[in-house]
Design an enzyme around this catalytic site. Structure first.
Site, PDB file in Angstrom:
ATOM      1  N   CYS A   1     110.026   4.649   6.321  1.00 23.00           N
ATOM      2  CA  CYS A   1     109.230   3.651   5.593  1.00 23.00           C
ATOM      3  C   CYS A   1     109.448   3.799   4.075  1.00 23.00           C
ATOM      4  CB  CYS A   1     107.761   3.768   5.981  1.00 23.00           C
ATOM      5  SG  CYS A   1     106.773   2.315   5.559  1.00 23.00           S
TER       6      CYS A   1
ATOM      7  N   GLU B   1     106.740   8.640  14.267  1.00 22.77           N
ATOM      8  CA  GLU B   1     105.792   9.706  14.606  1.00 22.77           C
ATOM      9  C   GLU B   1     104.561   9.207  15.356  1.00 22.77           C
ATOM     10  OE1 GLU B   1     104.857   8.693  10.204  1.00 22.77           O
ATOM     11  OE2 GLU B   1     106.471   8.458  11.660  1.00 22.77           O
TER      12      GLU B   1
ATOM     13  N   HIS C   1     107.589   3.691  11.819  1.00 22.01           N
ATOM     14  CA  HIS C   1     107.059   5.054  11.916  1.00 22.01           C
ATOM     15  C   HIS C   1     107.355   5.645  13.296  1.00 22.01           C
ATOM     16  CE1 HIS C   1     104.791   5.346   8.120  1.00 22.01           C
ATOM     17  NE2 HIS C   1     104.683   4.036   8.235  1.00 22.01           N
TER      18      HIS C   1
END
Length: 526
Positions: A86, A183, A181
């Protein structure tokens, strides 16, 4: 032979992302050690850490803002793979010759689909579905800025309908950028993308395992402490319990634990700790009964922040009094500090964020004892601590109990804290937890407890009218405790708990259920 669990390591630079700690945990779940450092880390610090790869996190800033954070130029000269997530991807683009702009029509927040248009080791054979022979990834986006041109020698690997540069790569230098993202669980293939980067592209070896961590910590304690004595404040919580067991395995009888019963603990907590640690595990424990002292100090105190500070200060004073009697023999003070405590403490020194509540895990024990400090868990997250506890033979139910705040019932009794109120609340909380276990709901909610409200309510018992206290039940579901949703427990279950509390506890006339999320509410009421 004890393996070196730090041979492979990933460095994650924090640009302020709310998911930064989650990113660290995801890498460690791959069996690779990594650390989170500030974005302005120096070249010397990077060289000293000697990472196999570097990940640049997301962040709340705009890369177009004057003086917005930038990665150290050395990162792109270190000769190791780099992954920008990002904001991290956008700063890679700007710093290496690309361009970024802010286009409100191209911003993305939430679910998106990335179409893979070029082959790359980062995404090869990773997809959620295939459409027209093109792999597609279901991902989670959160960005307003957009790359409008990529740096020289980069290629476009993936795009969305509104973001033409969703994945970029410089394969020769092993630099990668992803606008989403990986994660968060919403990015379905995020685990596999991180695994590909960490294990394949960075060539890391998965030696960061619970058993290896346990053996390394025990060996390190033996080397650090030798035959000297250690004193530890034991609370019965996960962190102090695992710390005690690691020290016990390493130095045996040279460990002395101090357990302070402040009268603000859960039902039978003190006796359970005595049973488990003294009788079953043979730890040397000094038990200090201090209920009266704490209640006297809290008399007439209504402000929650003041209550927290009084409880923390008094705990520190009593611990110091007991520890001083041991300083002739003890040379070490052990604490159950864990990695998030270190991260949050470091952030707080540079953050302008207002303090919502005093944190009860950092800086709580005295620094006037002239004892050397040992923190066996300081590099570990809570989930890692629990896994090590299982390796040490501690029971599952002890390690996976719901969190209990340091100030205990002192912040679950709203207003002044009195002994009779503690007794009421303990009984109500016990019933709630008992029924969660019976309904097999205890491990499905992240945290559950009862709160005693500072109000009275009219009730009817038989033919008699009563005017008694009100209990609020609180149950939440969360991944990281930074945000939380209230648990949608069934009406039948809540009715059962309410009836038991009102019928079995003299002094309670009404039970309510808290349906507030975090934010706007906090998990604890005070």
């Amino acid at each position: 032979m004890i393996e070196n669990i730090y041979t492979s390591r990933i460095l994650i630079l924090n640009f302020g992302s709310q998911y930064a700690q989650l990113l660290v945990r995801r890498v460690r779940e791959l069996g690779v050690y990594c650390e989170l450092r500030a974005w302005d880390i120096t070249e010397a610090q990077i060289r000293e850490f000697a990472p196999n790869g570097i990940i640049l996190s997301g962040g709340p800033e705009s890369t177009l803002t004057i003086d917005s954070p930038r990665a150290s130029p050395y990162i792109f000269m270190a000769g190791v793979p780099v992954l920008g997530v990002c904001y991290g991807m956008q700063t890679i683009a700007i710093q290496l010759g690309g361009k970024v702009n802010q286009d409100m029509l191209r911003r993305e927040f939430g679910y998106a689909q990335v179409v893979i248009i070029a082959d790359s080791p980062l995404t090869r054979n990773i997809q959620d579905l295939i459409n027209n022979n093109q792999p597609i990834l279901n991902v989670w986006m959160s960005h307003s800025d957009n790359i409008t041109s990529i740096p020289p020698d980069f290629i476009i690997v993936g795009r969305t309908t509104t973001c033409p540069f969703a994945i970029i790569a410089n394969e020769k230098k092993r630099f990668y950028g992803i606008q989403f993202h990986p994660e968060v669980t919403h990015t379905c293939q995020g685990h596999n993308i991180l695994k590909r980067f960490v294990l394949d592209i960075c060539s890391c070896q998965g030696r960061w395992t619970p058993n290896n961590i346990k053996e390394n910590i025990i060996n390190h304690i033996k080397e650090q402490v030798g035959k000297e004595n250690v004193v530890l404040g034991l609370s019965g919580g996960v962190d102090s319990t695992v710390t005690a067991m690691l020290l016990h395995y390493a130095i045996g009888v040279n460990l002395t634990c101090i357990f302070i019963d402040n009268g603000l603990l859960r039902y039978n907590e003190a006796s359970n700790i005595r049973e488990i640690f003294s009788k079953n595990l043979s730890l040397n424990i000094i038990y200090v009964r201090s209920e009266d002292r704490f209640l006297r100090a809290l008399a007439g105190i209504y402000n929650p922040e003041e209550k927290r500070k009084i409880i923390g200060r008094l705990f520190s004073e009593i611990f110091e009094e007991q520890a001083r009697s041991l300083t002739k023999t003890a040379t070490w003070l052990a604490q159950g500090t864990i990695y998030p405590d270190i991260i949050e403490s470091a952030i707080s020194h540079v953050s302008l964020t207002n303090v919502i509540k005093s944190h009860h895990n950092v800086g709580g024990l005295p620094n006037t004892l002239n004892l050397k400090l040992i923190e066996p868990l300081k590099n570990l997250f809570k989930d890692e601590v629990r896994k090590i506890g299982l390796e040490l033979g501690l029971p599952f139910h002890m390690l996976y109990r719901h969190p209990f705040p340091g100030p205990g019932l002192g912040i679950r009794i709203l207003g002044e804290v009195k002994k009779e109120d503690c007794d009421l609340l303990r009984k109500a909380d016990l019933i709630f937890i008992e029924e969660l276990y019976k309904a097999k709901l205890y491990y499905k909610v992240s945290q559950a407890f009862a709160v005693l409200l500072p109000i009275y309510s009219v009730g009817v018992m038989g033919d008699s009218r009563k005017y008694e206290r009100v209990i609020s039940l609180r149950a939440v579901e969360t991944i990281d405790f930074m945000t939380a949703n209230w648990s949608h427990l069934s009406y039948d279950f809540l009715e059962l708990v309410s009836n038991r509390i009102i019928n079995e506890i003299d002094g309670i006339s009404r039970v309510v259920y808290d349906i507030s999320g975090k934010p706007p509410a906090t998990i604890e009421w005070e």
